[in-house]
Design a protein around this motif. Structure first.
Motif, PDB file in Angstrom:
ATOM      1  N   ALA A   1     -33.638  -5.982  33.159  1.00  0.00           N
ATOM      2  CA  ALA A   1     -33.573  -5.454  31.796  1.00  0.00           C
ATOM      3  C   ALA A   1     -34.966  -5.071  31.294  1.00  0.00           C
ATOM      4  CB  ALA A   1     -32.940  -6.485  30.862  1.00  0.00           C
ATOM      5  N   HIS A   2     -35.958  -5.898  31.615  1.00  0.00           N
ATOM      6  CA  HIS A   2     -37.335  -5.603  31.213  1.00  0.00           C
ATOM      7  C   HIS A   2     -37.827  -4.318  31.881  1.00  0.00           C
ATOM      8  CE1 HIS A   2     -41.501  -6.343  30.061  1.00  0.00           C
ATOM      9  NE2 HIS A   2     -41.808  -5.981  31.292  1.00  0.00           N
TER      10      HIS A   2
ATOM     11  N   ALA B   1     -36.004  -1.297  30.313  1.00  0.00           N
ATOM     12  CA  ALA B   1     -36.492  -1.011  28.968  1.00  0.00           C
ATOM     13  C   ALA B   1     -37.883  -0.383  29.008  1.00  0.00           C
ATOM     14  CB  ALA B   1     -36.524  -2.297  28.143  1.00  0.00           C
ATOM     15  N   HIS B   2     -38.722  -0.869  29.899  1.00  0.00           N
ATOM     16  CA  HIS B   2     -40.081  -0.341  29.994  1.00  0.00           C
ATOM     17  C   HIS B   2     -40.081   1.100  30.521  1.00  0.00           C
ATOM     18  CE1 HIS B   2     -44.289  -0.367  29.901  1.00  0.00           C
ATOM     19  NE2 HIS B   2     -44.554  -1.482  30.537  1.00  0.00           N
TER      20      HIS B   2
ATOM     21  N   SER C   1     -38.646   3.322  27.741  1.00  0.00           N
ATOM     22  CA  SER C   1     -39.580   3.488  26.626  1.00  0.00           C
ATOM     23  C   SER C   1     -40.781   4.340  27.017  1.00  0.00           C
ATOM     24  CB  SER C   1     -40.047   2.132  26.108  1.00  0.00           C
ATOM     25  OG  SER C   1     -40.895   1.504  27.040  1.00  0.00           O
TER      26      SER C   1
END
Length: 146
Positions: free
Chosen positions: A31-32, A35-36, A39
């Protein structure tokens, strides 16, 4: 940390806690990374020649997210020891939570050390505060979701 808090001694005794914290750690890592990468592409115009999710970006995110991936290994290893019957589950769970809190608390000191900045007492106390905040968030998350 929430996964380490959420398991109960019975899950630790039967070994399912090992899988629960490993799965949670791996999914948090994914998930990290997602998301990174997403983004990174926000705000980039269509005219820009570089695609937002280049291999270099993904590689950098994978490297910087390594602490997230490895955090689950600590409670998993400890829960495995309890599952084998070598240590009581409650001791192992308490140890896992405290080790994770300490790991979070030392982030600031490690960042100072690796960036060449002199270590300060302020950074130590900020780490202690961060560890308590992280522990409180983990407890509240477990109370609200379980």
């Amino acid at each position: 940390m929430s996964a380490a808090i959420a398991v109960d001694p019975e899950q630790i005794r039967h070994g399912s806690a090992v899988g629960a914290v490993l799965a949670t750690g791996f999914l948090t890592f994914l998930a990290h990374v997602l998301a990174h990468v997403v983004s990174h592409g926000i705000g980039q115009s269509v005219d820009e020649p570089e695609h937002p999710a280049t291999r270099e970006v993904v590689r950098e995110v994978l490297v910087t997210a390594r602490p997230i991936a490895t955090a689950a290994l600590i409670p998993a290893a400890l829960y495995l020891v309890a599952w084998l019957g070598w240590v009581p589950p409650l001791w192992v769970q308490t140890s896992a939570i405290l080790i994770l809190a300490a790991r979070i608390g030392f982030v600031g000191l490690f960042m100072q050390r690796f960036s060449g900045v002199a270590l300060t007492l302020r950074a130590l106390w900020a780490g202690v505060a961060l560890a308590f905040v992280a522990l409180a968030i983990g407890i509240v998350k477990v109370l609200l979701t379980h």
